[in-house]
Write a protein that holds these residues in place. Structure first.
Motif, PDB file in Angstrom:
ATOM      1  N   SER A  36       7.056  -9.552  -5.012  1.00  0.00           N
ATOM      2  CA  SER A  36       7.484  -9.233  -3.160  1.00  0.00           C
ATOM      3  C   SER A  36       8.494  -8.090  -2.967  1.00  0.00           C
ATOM      4  CB  SER A  36       7.155 -10.673  -3.035  1.00  0.00           C
ATOM      5  OG  SER A  36       9.161 -10.777  -2.680  1.00  0.00           O
ATOM      6  N   GLU A  39       9.420  -2.406  -3.911  1.00  0.00           N
ATOM      7  CA  GLU A  39       9.204  -0.742  -2.621  1.00  0.00           C
ATOM      8  C   GLU A  39       8.709   0.452  -3.303  1.00  0.00           C
ATOM      9  OE1 GLU A  39       9.595  -0.491   0.267  1.00  0.00           O
ATOM     10  OE2 GLU A  39       9.669  -2.856   0.696  1.00  0.00           O
ATOM     11  N   GLU A  67       3.363 -12.858  -5.913  1.00  0.00           N
ATOM     12  CA  GLU A  67       3.246 -12.408  -4.641  1.00  0.00           C
ATOM     13  C   GLU A  67       3.883 -10.925  -4.249  1.00  0.00           C
ATOM     14  OE1 GLU A  67       5.192 -14.584  -0.896  1.00  0.00           O
ATOM     15  OE2 GLU A  67       5.189 -16.137  -2.569  1.00  0.00           O
ATOM     16  N   SER A  69       4.918  -7.277  -4.046  1.00  0.00           N
ATOM     17  CA  SER A  69       4.180  -6.077  -3.044  1.00  0.00           C
ATOM     18  C   SER A  69       2.900  -5.468  -2.472  1.00  0.00           C
ATOM     19  CB  SER A  69       5.909  -5.434  -2.707  1.00  0.00           C
ATOM     20  OG  SER A  69       6.024  -4.583  -3.481  1.00  0.00           O
ATOM     21  N   ASP A  70       2.882  -4.710  -1.507  1.00  0.00           N
ATOM     22  CA  ASP A  70       0.949  -3.561  -1.520  1.00  0.00           C
ATOM     23  C   ASP A  70       1.839  -2.558  -2.694  1.00  0.00           C
ATOM     24  OD1 ASP A  70       0.059  -5.837   0.284  1.00  0.00           O
ATOM     25  OD2 ASP A  70       0.417  -4.484   1.770  1.00  0.00           O
ATOM     26  N   LYS A  71       3.005  -1.988  -2.389  1.00  0.00           N
ATOM     27  CA  LYS A  71       2.930  -1.120  -3.442  1.00  0.00           C
ATOM     28  C   LYS A  71       2.927  -1.290  -4.813  1.00  0.00           C
ATOM     29  CE  LYS A  71       5.546   0.853   0.625  1.00  0.00           C
ATOM     30  NZ  LYS A  71       6.439   2.272   0.831  1.00  0.00           N
ATOM     31  N   ALA A  73       1.544  -3.923  -5.647  1.00  0.00           N
ATOM     32  CA  ALA A  73       0.528  -3.604  -7.299  1.00  0.00           C
ATOM     33  C   ALA A  73      -1.508  -2.809  -6.797  1.00  0.00           C
ATOM     34  CB  ALA A  73      -0.760  -4.447  -5.619  1.00  0.00           C
ATOM     35  N   ASN A  74      -0.483  -1.693  -5.239  1.00  0.00           N
ATOM     36  CA  ASN A  74      -1.229  -0.752  -5.278  1.00  0.00           C
ATOM     37  C   ASN A  74      -1.615   0.110  -6.996  1.00  0.00           C
ATOM     38  OD1 ASN A  74      -2.724  -1.085  -3.128  1.00  0.00           O
ATOM     39  ND2 ASN A  74      -0.907  -0.266  -1.588  1.00  0.00           N
ATOM     40  N   ARG A  82      -4.324  -4.217 -13.359  1.00  0.00           N
ATOM     41  CA  ARG A  82      -5.231  -5.188 -12.566  1.00  0.00           C
ATOM     42  C   ARG A  82      -4.437  -6.042 -12.635  1.00  0.00           C
ATOM     43  NH1 ARG A  82      -7.822  -5.836  -7.978  1.00  0.00           N
ATOM     44  NH2 ARG A  82      -9.191  -3.518  -7.833  1.00  0.00           N
TER      45      ARG A  82
END
Length: 87
Positions: A36, A39, A67, A69-71, A73-74, A82
């Motif tokens: 989570s 960064e 969880e 983070s978006d960064k 996961a991206n 994935r």
């Protein structure tokens, strides 16, 4: 065992991350990664996470990233990793 990832997963972080994950796999307990707070993620740490996942699965251990983070996961998706997030 829960391991919180640092906010910056760059090349310098790869060695310490590898050592921590190796210790966790050798400990023989399920491994849960808290992603989570990430960064920034580099390829070296993604490779470490993939290798740790393979080692854990090979040892019959649960390995998952909770969880992300978006960064994180991206970057994993961009790198074609994935399945690392779905483990």
């Amino acid at each position: 065992m829960t391991i919180a990832l640092t906010s910056i997963l760059d090349t310098a972080a790869a060695g310490p991350l590898r050592a921590e994950l190796r210790k966790a796999v050798d400990g023989g307990r399920p491994i849960v990664i808290d992603g989570s707070g990430v960064e920034r993620t580099g390829q070296a740490c993604l490779q470490v996470l993939v290798a740790a996942q393979a080692a854990a699965v090979g040892a019959g251990l649960t390995f998952r990233i909770d969880e992300p983070s978006d960064k994180l996961a991206n970057m994993a998706i961009l790198a074609g990793l994935r399945p690392l997030l779905a483990a």
